[in-house]
Design a protein around this motif. Sequence first.
Motif, PDB file in Angstrom:
ATOM      1  N   ILE A  13    -101.451 -34.613  85.514  1.00  0.00           N
ATOM      2  CA  ILE A  13    -101.241 -33.269  86.084  1.00  0.00           C
ATOM      3  C   ILE A  13    -102.569 -32.526  86.265  1.00  0.00           C
ATOM      4  O   ILE A  13    -103.549 -32.814  85.578  1.00  0.00           O
ATOM      5  CB  ILE A  13    -100.255 -32.418  85.243  1.00  0.00           C
ATOM      6  N   LEU A  14    -102.558 -31.590  87.192  1.00  0.00           N
ATOM      7  CA  LEU A  14    -103.771 -30.815  87.454  1.00  0.00           C
ATOM      8  C   LEU A  14    -104.039 -29.884  86.285  1.00  0.00           C
ATOM      9  O   LEU A  14    -103.136 -29.195  85.810  1.00  0.00           O
ATOM     10  CB  LEU A  14    -103.591 -29.969  88.723  1.00  0.00           C
ATOM     11  N   LYS A  15    -105.300 -29.865  85.808  1.00  0.00           N
ATOM     12  CA  LYS A  15    -105.636 -28.970  84.706  1.00  0.00           C
ATOM     13  C   LYS A  15    -105.596 -27.526  85.213  1.00  0.00           C
ATOM     14  O   LYS A  15    -105.708 -27.274  86.413  1.00  0.00           O
ATOM     15  CB  LYS A  15    -107.041 -29.309  84.179  1.00  0.00           C
ATOM     16  N   LYS A  16    -105.495 -26.580  84.267  1.00  0.00           N
ATOM     17  CA  LYS A  16    -105.447 -25.165  84.660  1.00  0.00           C
ATOM     18  C   LYS A  16    -106.711 -24.783  85.434  1.00  0.00           C
ATOM     19  O   LYS A  16    -106.653 -24.075  86.440  1.00  0.00           O
ATOM     20  CB  LYS A  16    -105.288 -24.305  83.409  1.00  0.00           C
ATOM     21  N   VAL A  17    -107.859 -25.281  84.974  1.00  0.00           N
ATOM     22  CA  VAL A  17    -109.109 -24.949  85.679  1.00  0.00           C
ATOM     23  C   VAL A  17    -109.093 -25.507  87.104  1.00  0.00           C
ATOM     24  O   VAL A  17    -109.724 -24.948  88.005  1.00  0.00           O
ATOM     25  CB  VAL A  17    -110.360 -25.455  84.920  1.00  0.00           C
ATOM     26  N   ALA A  18    -108.357 -26.603  87.303  1.00  0.00           N
ATOM     27  CA  ALA A  18    -108.251 -27.177  88.648  1.00  0.00           C
ATOM     28  C   ALA A  18    -107.458 -26.238  89.549  1.00  0.00           C
ATOM     29  O   ALA A  18    -107.837 -25.979  90.699  1.00  0.00           O
ATOM     30  CB  ALA A  18    -107.577 -28.547  88.588  1.00  0.00           C
ATOM     31  N   LEU A  19    -106.354 -25.715  89.031  1.00  0.00           N
ATOM     32  CA  LEU A  19    -105.518 -24.807  89.831  1.00  0.00           C
ATOM     33  C   LEU A  19    -106.318 -23.557  90.224  1.00  0.00           C
ATOM     34  O   LEU A  19    -106.253 -23.090  91.363  1.00  0.00           O
ATOM     35  CB  LEU A  19    -104.267 -24.409  89.054  1.00  0.00           C
ATOM     36  N   GLU A  20    -107.102 -23.040  89.259  1.00  0.00           N
ATOM     37  CA  GLU A  20    -107.917 -21.850  89.548  1.00  0.00           C
ATOM     38  C   GLU A  20    -108.962 -22.167  90.633  1.00  0.00           C
ATOM     39  O   GLU A  20    -109.160 -21.380  91.563  1.00  0.00           O
ATOM     40  CB  GLU A  20    -108.655 -21.392  88.281  1.00  0.00           C
ATOM     41  N   ALA A  21    -109.621 -23.333  90.488  1.00  0.00           N
ATOM     42  CA  ALA A  21    -110.679 -23.692  91.448  1.00  0.00           C
ATOM     43  C   ALA A  21    -110.093 -23.924  92.841  1.00  0.00           C
ATOM     44  O   ALA A  21    -110.655 -23.492  93.852  1.00  0.00           O
ATOM     45  CB  ALA A  21    -111.434 -24.927  90.967  1.00  0.00           C
ATOM     46  N   VAL A  22    -108.932 -24.587  92.897  1.00  0.00           N
ATOM     47  CA  VAL A  22    -108.305 -24.866  94.196  1.00  0.00           C
ATOM     48  C   VAL A  22    -107.884 -23.548  94.853  1.00  0.00           C
ATOM     49  O   VAL A  22    -108.124 -23.319  96.048  1.00  0.00           O
ATOM     50  CB  VAL A  22    -107.094 -25.818  94.039  1.00  0.00           C
ATOM     51  N   SER A  23    -107.283 -22.670  94.045  1.00  0.00           N
ATOM     52  CA  SER A  23    -106.843 -21.389  94.590  1.00  0.00           C
ATOM     53  C   SER A  23    -108.037 -20.584  95.116  1.00  0.00           C
ATOM     54  O   SER A  23    -107.977 -19.984  96.197  1.00  0.00           O
ATOM     55  CB  SER A  23    -106.119 -20.615  93.478  1.00  0.00           C
TER      56      SER A  23
END
Length: 324
Positions: A13-23
């Motif tokens: 699964i995508l890490k939380k930091v990944a979701l923030e960076a993608v957003s």
Amino acid sequence: MSVLVFAPVQGGILKKVALEAVSFGVRLARSRQSVCSVLCSASASADTVKQLLDLGVSVNYRVDHDLSDSDSVTYYMAQAAASCGAQQIVVSNTYMGKSVAPRLAVRMGIPLASGVIDFPQASETGWEVRRSVFSNKGYANLQVQGNSCVISITPNSFATESHPSGEMKTEHMVVAKGAQEGKIRLNRVDRVAGKIPLTEAERVVSAGRGLKGPENWHLVESLASSLDAATACSKPVSDMHWRPHEEHVGQTGITIKPDLYIAIGISGAIQHLAGVSSSKVIVAINTDREAPLFKVADYGIVGDAFDVLPRLTEAVQRFRAAHV
Ligand SMILES: Cc1cc2nc3c(=O)[nH]c(=O)nc-3n(C[C@H](O)[C@H](O)[C@H](O)COP(=O)(O)OP(=O)(O)OC[C@H]3O[C@@H](n4cnc5c(N)ncnc54)[C@H](O)[C@@H]3O)c2cc1C
């Protein structure tokens, strides 16, 4: 021309930091009438495809590699950037990001803005970015010349927003065997199972010498568990091996920026505050009403931790049982 983001995956699964960076990357792309591409490991589950689509990603580069060492991430990011003609590269300012971002900037011959905490503003000659400096005691506004830049964003600084893109292209990157190998090879990663990573935690319960000894940490862990929080500690606590070093926050430890930081039996020395003062809400629990932590705290309890903690934990559990 597009924005390219590195999205780290853990356990599929995508890490939380990944979701923030993608957003952040999608927002940056939209502000420049551009599109956002994302690089992630092919081990990412099918659910991540939907997540990326919901966030507004247009192209997903997937690579048959676990992308857990910075040499490989740098290599594949450079390949993906060349493929999509990316001018802006976004990574999270984690241990991995701190290693990858400068190397990518040198490799691509573009500037690096690290530890960014606000959304960049366009200027006449490029853009202006804001980062914290001097252990969060000040801010620096940097003028980035031109259009191209590697940006590393501070974890917990940007919300995750949904901008469904409608369709997303998936590109499988095929790379010649051995081409990505650098001089250092990662042999094994031992992850601490079941713990919330400190740098990603939205809530942190932290304790200091006021807890008297490691045998009392069950009180801290109970409160943390009732809040789904990570645990942290002051430097002397880790120096005395009451807690592991990876929990030490402050100037010489980890810098964190959670939504909630609860400091128990911690005096609030300047070196400690350097790592935690950017927390959105700070709560101090201390017997000494003059403890410096109270000066930066939003809420404070003057009291004995051994009396306050069991009652606070029980109150949180009761509240959550009734409301969550
Ligand atoms: C170069 C340098 C770098 C440093 N880097 C760091 C760093 O990164 N992080 C860091 O944390 N420190 C760092 N320090 C150390 C820092 O200066 C302080 O010594 C340290 O933060 C103090 O830790 P503490 O608050 O746990 O302990 P103390 O200062 O001993 O404070 C204990 C607190 O607990 C309270 N207390 C006692 N009993 C109770 C009770 N029963 N209930 C509630 N409260 C109670 C006391 O009133 C007191 O305020 C650094 C120091 C130097 C010189």
